[in-house]
Write a protein that holds these residues in place. Structure first.
Motif, short mmCIF file in Angstrom:
data_model
loop_
_atom_site.label_atom_id
_atom_site.label_comp_id
_atom_site.label_asym_id
_atom_site.label_seq_id
_atom_site.Cartn_x
_atom_site.Cartn_y
_atom_site.Cartn_z
N PHE A 89 0.83 -1.20 0.00
CA PHE A 89 0.00 0.00 0.00
C PHE A 89 0.87 1.26 0.00
O PHE A 89 0.59 2.22 -0.72
CB PHE A 89 -0.93 0.00 1.21
CG PHE A 89 -1.76 1.24 1.35
CD1 PHE A 89 -2.78 1.51 0.45
CD2 PHE A 89 -1.51 2.15 2.37
CE1 PHE A 89 -3.55 2.67 0.56
CE2 PHE A 89 -2.26 3.31 2.49
CZ PHE A 89 -3.28 3.56 1.59
N VAL A 90 1.92 1.26 0.80
CA VAL A 90 2.84 2.41 0.82
C VAL A 90 3.47 2.60 -0.56
O VAL A 90 3.60 3.73 -1.05
CB VAL A 90 3.91 2.21 1.90
CG1 VAL A 90 4.99 3.31 1.80
CG2 VAL A 90 3.28 2.24 3.29
N ASN A 91 3.85 1.51 -1.20
CA ASN A 91 4.44 1.61 -2.54
C ASN A 91 3.45 2.19 -3.54
O ASN A 91 3.84 2.91 -4.46
CB ASN A 91 4.90 0.23 -3.01
CG ASN A 91 6.13 -0.25 -2.26
OD1 ASN A 91 6.90 0.54 -1.72
ND2 ASN A 91 6.31 -1.56 -2.20
N SER A 92 2.17 1.87 -3.38
CA SER A 92 1.16 2.44 -4.29
C SER A 92 1.04 3.95 -4.09
O SER A 92 0.80 4.69 -5.05
CB SER A 92 -0.19 1.75 -4.07
OG SER A 92 -0.74 2.06 -2.80
N LEU A 93 1.21 4.41 -2.85
CA LEU A 93 1.20 5.86 -2.61
C LEU A 93 2.42 6.52 -3.27
O LEU A 93 2.31 7.60 -3.86
CB LEU A 93 1.20 6.14 -1.11
CG LEU A 93 -0.03 5.66 -0.33
CD1 LEU A 93 0.14 5.97 1.16
CD2 LEU A 93 -1.30 6.33 -0.85
N PHE A 94 3.57 5.87 -3.16
CA PHE A 94 4.76 6.38 -3.84
C PHE A 94 4.54 6.44 -5.35
O PHE A 94 4.97 7.39 -6.02
CB PHE A 94 5.97 5.50 -3.53
CG PHE A 94 6.47 5.62 -2.12
CD1 PHE A 94 6.18 6.73 -1.36
CD2 PHE A 94 7.24 4.61 -1.55
CE1 PHE A 94 6.64 6.85 -0.05
CE2 PHE A 94 7.72 4.72 -0.25
CZ PHE A 94 7.41 5.85 0.49
N LEU A 95 3.87 5.41 -5.88
CA LEU A 95 3.61 5.38 -7.32
C LEU A 95 2.76 6.56 -7.74
O LEU A 95 2.96 7.14 -8.82
CB LEU A 95 2.93 4.06 -7.68
CG LEU A 95 2.86 3.70 -9.17
CD1 LEU A 95 4.25 3.42 -9.70
CD2 LEU A 95 1.96 2.48 -9.38
N MET A 96 1.80 6.93 -6.90
CA MET A 96 0.96 8.08 -7.20
C MET A 96 1.79 9.37 -7.22
O MET A 96 1.56 10.27 -8.04
CB MET A 96 -0.16 8.18 -6.16
CG MET A 96 -1.21 9.21 -6.51
SD MET A 96 -2.14 8.73 -7.99
CE MET A 96 -3.03 10.25 -8.34
N ILE A 97 2.76 9.47 -6.33
CA ILE A 97 3.63 10.65 -6.31
C ILE A 97 4.45 10.74 -7.59
O ILE A 97 4.67 11.82 -8.14
CB ILE A 97 4.54 10.61 -5.07
CG1 ILE A 97 3.70 10.75 -3.79
CG2 ILE A 97 5.60 11.71 -5.13
CD1 ILE A 97 4.50 10.62 -2.51
N PHE A 98 4.88 9.58 -8.10
CA PHE A 98 5.71 9.58 -9.32
C PHE A 98 4.94 10.07 -10.55
O PHE A 98 5.55 10.46 -11.54
CB PHE A 98 6.26 8.18 -9.59
CG PHE A 98 7.17 7.67 -8.50
CD1 PHE A 98 7.94 8.55 -7.76
CD2 PHE A 98 7.24 6.32 -8.21
CE1 PHE A 98 8.78 8.09 -6.75
CE2 PHE A 98 8.07 5.85 -7.21
CZ PHE A 98 8.85 6.74 -6.48
N THR A 99 3.60 10.01 -10.52
CA THR A 99 2.83 10.51 -11.65
C THR A 99 2.87 12.03 -11.74
O THR A 99 2.43 12.60 -12.75
CB THR A 99 1.36 10.06 -11.54
OG1 THR A 99 0.77 10.62 -10.36
CG2 THR A 99 1.26 8.54 -11.48
N GLU A 100 3.36 12.68 -10.66
CA GLU A 100 3.44 14.15 -10.59
C GLU A 100 2.07 14.79 -10.72
O GLU A 100 1.94 15.92 -11.21
CB GLU A 100 4.40 14.69 -11.65
CG GLU A 100 5.82 14.17 -11.49
CD GLU A 100 6.78 14.73 -12.52
OE1 GLU A 100 6.32 15.49 -13.39
OE2 GLU A 100 7.98 14.41 -12.45
N SER A 101 1.04 14.09 -10.26
CA SER A 101 -0.32 14.65 -10.28
C SER A 101 -0.48 15.76 -9.27
O SER A 101 -1.39 16.59 -9.38
CB SER A 101 -1.34 13.55 -10.02
OG SER A 101 -1.27 12.53 -10.99
N PHE A 102 0.38 15.80 -8.24
CA PHE A 102 0.29 16.82 -7.21
C PHE A 102 1.16 18.04 -7.51
O PHE A 102 1.24 18.97 -6.70
CB PHE A 102 0.71 16.23 -5.86
CG PHE A 102 -0.07 15.00 -5.48
CD1 PHE A 102 -1.41 15.08 -5.16
CD2 PHE A 102 0.54 13.75 -5.46
CE1 PHE A 102 -2.12 13.95 -4.82
CE2 PHE A 102 -0.17 12.61 -5.12
CZ PHE A 102 -1.51 12.71 -4.80
N ASN A 103 1.83 18.02 -8.67
CA ASN A 103 2.70 19.14 -9.08
C ASN A 103 3.74 19.46 -8.01
O ASN A 103 4.04 20.64 -7.75
CB ASN A 103 1.85 20.38 -9.40
CG ASN A 103 0.96 20.17 -10.59
OD1 ASN A 103 1.36 19.55 -11.58
ND2 ASN A 103 -0.27 20.68 -10.52
#
Length: 755
Positions: free
Chosen positions: A558-572
């Motif tokens: 689950f933590v890795n999935s959160l990291f994956l979301m950060i890598f998409t740069e959706s949060f700028n």
């Protein structure tokens, strides 16, 4: 900007260096591709190779560039590490004496020269840049006009990723993780053959969970999300768990097979001397910038045929294509990125995973058959006692079926991803047919096995008020179907169904959403959160330690999935945050993997060192051990077997094994009804009449709760002389010991009753 301002990043990097590979003999910085970073860029390169050697203050440049810029220009150079700008300086190509760039002319510009680098410039590069593995450093160059009407205007932008040759993608890590996981599975089989079912179940459960964690790490690398270099390298260490292993002669065979079956093999590795491959940049960004043409074949295309594509064409081609720029270089991402970094042509990836799965099944079958032959020879020549591996030798075909089912379960995530992805690639008609065959075959096989387990468990609850009675008392059911439920507590036998569903849905997002990294990241968060919540609330595994082991894995996923979301740069977020998160992911998962490996190694070694391996683990709350341990005694009372057959009116004699596990029965429940009616037990009867033909009752008192095992209301055990009194199946009350001696000692009563 000096490196001294990067103190927080340097602290993390220093910690990471503790697990980095040894320092190379010579310090270098190198780049192998030049990427465009501006729409309508007037400068690009199909080949770009730069190697900086600080020891001799030179940089070797080999470039084939295509320029549409004419006039005098100045280069605005920016060097950054992990998104943080270190150096920014202008360079005049006329002052540097760069022929062909002063002034810049339109057309194809081949350049191969040694560029002197001043000691002052090299001194600004921090020493950590030469030692940190998978360095995330970039050099970005803006080309600005200095004459004409466009003075100061940026007419082109190019960037290059630099590496120092150090990486965490190490062959030793791959071999170590594969050997430990494999030996643990083999050890569990040996321990089970020696009769220590409790210890074998724990070792096998932990080994399978660890293998599943390795596959989850590999899936992160298979997503289309732009990953930091260290994350790409780390996830590449676990691609062996998905069957992505390069063997040179096998690649030649796969290429021939694809060509022979009507496909067009890719030849990207044959073109590396003339074109560059850009690793990681997302295809959607590239297509939207209008910088290239998506195509399936990797042959070079003339610039004249590169035409604008509609949005529909882009979306359709991006699902099944490598991306080729107008200058001739290629972009790989997602699954194709993993194949490229593994040295495998993207069109050979499906066959690679498929063949290694088939080889695993084949070699395992040969090993089991060979071990059966060795055991018989050893007993015949008196090399080992006659009762050693007796259960395996008597029912080795059933054990082999169970092993094949277990291998199917292990390879299910790998094959679902590769088969789904092959549907989007259509490398050749034959490969597509193979993908359909294996996907449907494995899904139906595991679905049928899960259905069988649920039916057996439900009948056990109906007849004995305890799902563990039939699931663990019959050796055939345990050896054949136990791979699906032995790692769970008996009352959670159904948990394999959501696990299979989770695997299929996750594989679909990995394979079908390659060009939608954000969608993949959101899906991963939802799936991993659901798995973590269900594991934490239900705690379906066999005991507290096993639950903790698996819940920890779910939490890390689950933590890795959160990291994956950060890598998409959706949060700028700033680029520095993305770089630091990538390093944190690597360090955290490396430490977690090491802990899991050590736990598995220590646990497996202790199993072999102890005289009674089962004593190391607590008894299961579902009382499975008492059911399994009773089998040795139950199978030795042949006189009562004959008496039982006579009492039932069976003229053909004793029929061993559980009819519930009959391979010839249909998928419907009619076979269960026919078996019950054949034995004289009304299929709809749930009451006890005490006469002949009635269903026997379980010696476990239904009034007693099944859990917890060590509480004051624990269910009675067969080997407990103080067990509660149970009614005799012939209508006369008696102690549980006499009930077992007179009735349950016969194998015809194992599991489902009068079968």
């Amino acid at each position: 900007m000096r490196w001294s301002s990067l103190r927080p990043l340097a602290a993390i990097a220093s910690l990471a260096l503790l697990t980095a590979p040894a320092q190379a003999a010579e310090q270098i910085l190198q780049s192998s591709s030049l990427n465009s970073c501006q729409e309508n860029s007037g400068f690009s390169a199909s080949l770009f190779k730069v190697v900086l050697t600080p020891n001799n203050n030179t940089a070797n440049v080999d470039i084939v560039a295509v320029s549409s810029v004419e006039g005098h220009v100045i280069f605005d150079i920016s060097i950054s590490a992990y998104g943080y700008e270190i150096i920014r300086t202008p360079v005049n190509p006329c002052d540097a004496g760069l022929a062909g760039l002063c002034p810049m002319t339109a057309g194809k510009i081949p350049l191969n020269f040694n560029l002197p680098v001043t000691p002052e410039a090299i001194s600004q590069i921090p020493s950590i840049a030469y030692n940190f593995p998978d360095l995330d450093a970039k050099v970005r160059v803006f080309i600005n006009m200095t004459d004409g009407s466009e003075i100061g205007t940026s007419v082109a932008c190019v960037e290059a990723d630099f590496s120092n040759g150090k990486t965490v993608d190490l062959l030793g890590v791959k071999w170590a993780t594969a050997i430990v996981a494999g030996l643990a599975l083999v050890s569990s089989a040996i321990v089970s053959g020696l009769g220590h079912q409790n210890a074998a179940a724990h070792v096998a459960s932990n080994a399978l969970s660890l293998f599943g964690y390795f596959q989850a790490q590999a899936m992160l690398g298979l997503t289309g999300v732009p990953l930091p270099p260290v994350v790409m390298a780390w996830t590449q260490d676990f691609q062996w768990s998905m069957g992505i292993i390069r063997v040179s002669f096998m690649q030649d065979i796969f290429t021939w097979y694809q060509r022979a079956t009507g496909g067009t093999p890719s030849t990207i590795f044959d073109s590396l001397t003339t074109v560059s491959v850009q690793v990681e940049k997302r295809a959607v960004e590239f297509a939207e910038a209008g910088m290239g043409l998506a195509k399936r074949s990797l042959a070079m295309l003339p610039t004249s045929i590169v035409e604008p594509m509609s949005a529909v064409m882009k979306r359709d081609l991006l699902k099944r294509s490598n991306i080729q720029t107008s200058s001739g270089s290629y972009i790989v991402y997602g699954i194709q990125r993993v194949a490229f970094k593994a040295g495998i042509e993207s069109t050979n990836l499906f066959m690679t995973g498929l063949v290694f799965f088939c080889l695993l099944v084949l070699f395992t079958t040969i090993a089991v058959a060979g071990f059966k032959g060795f055991c018989e020879m050893a007993v015949k020549r008196k090399w080992m006692p006659n009762d050693r591996f007796l259960e395996f030798r008597n029912g080795w075909l059933t054990v082999l079926k169970g092993i094949m089912f277990r291998l199917t379960l292990i390879g299910f995530p790998q094959m679902t991803i590769l088969c789904f992805w092959e549907f989007t690639q259509n490398d050749s008609p034959a490969l597509t047919v193979l993908a359909v065959f294996f996907l449907v075959g494995m899904s139906v096989t595991l679905g049928w096995a899960a259905f069988k387990v649920i039916m057996i468990a439900r009948r056990s609850v109906t007849m004995h008020h305890n799902p563990a009675y039939i699931l663990f008392s019959d050796p055939q059911a345990l050896n054949k179907w136990g791979f699906l439920y032995v790692q769970f507590r008996a009352s959670a036998y159904y948990y394999i169904v959501p696990v299979l569903g989770y695997t299929i849905v996750k594989a679909m997002f990995v394979s079908f959403a390659q060009d939608k990294g954000t969608v993949q990241a959101v899906a991963f968060i939802i799936l991993e959160a659901a798995m973590l919540i269900s594991a934490s609330v239900l705690r379906p595994w066999m005991d507290k330690k096993t639950n903790s082991f698996n819940i920890a894995i779910c939490a890390m996923n689950f933590v890795n999935s959160l990291f994956l979301m950060i890598f998409t740069e959706s949060f700028n977020q700033p680029p520095l945050v993305t770089g630091v998160v990538g390093v944190v992911l690597w360090i955290t998962n490396a430490a977690f993997s090491l802990i899991l490996l050590l736990m598995l190694i220590v646990g497996t070694v202790f199993v072999f060192l102890r005289d009674n391996p089962d004593g190391r683990y607590q008894f299961m709350a579902d009382d499975r051990t008492s059911f399994m341990k009773s089998q040795t005694h139950l199978t030795t009372t042949t006189e009562l077997d004959a008496l039982a057959a006579t009492a039932r009116g069976d003229k053909s004699g004793f029929k061993g094994g559980l009819d519930l596990d009959d391979d010839a029965e249909s998928i419907t429940s009619d076979s269960l009804r026919r078996q019950t009616e054949r034995l004289g037990v009304p299929s709809g009867s749930n009451t006890y009449s005490g006469g002949y033909g009635s269903r026997p009752r379980s010696p476990a008192d239904p009034a007693m709760p099944l859990f917890p095992a060590d509480g004051p209301h624990s269910p009675p055990r067969y080997n407990d002389s103080s067990s509660v009194r149970s009614p005799s199946p012939f209508g006369h009350p008696g102690t549980s010991a006499s009930f077992r001696a007179n009735n349950n000692a016969s194998p015809w009563q194992r599991g489902a009753g009068y079968d």
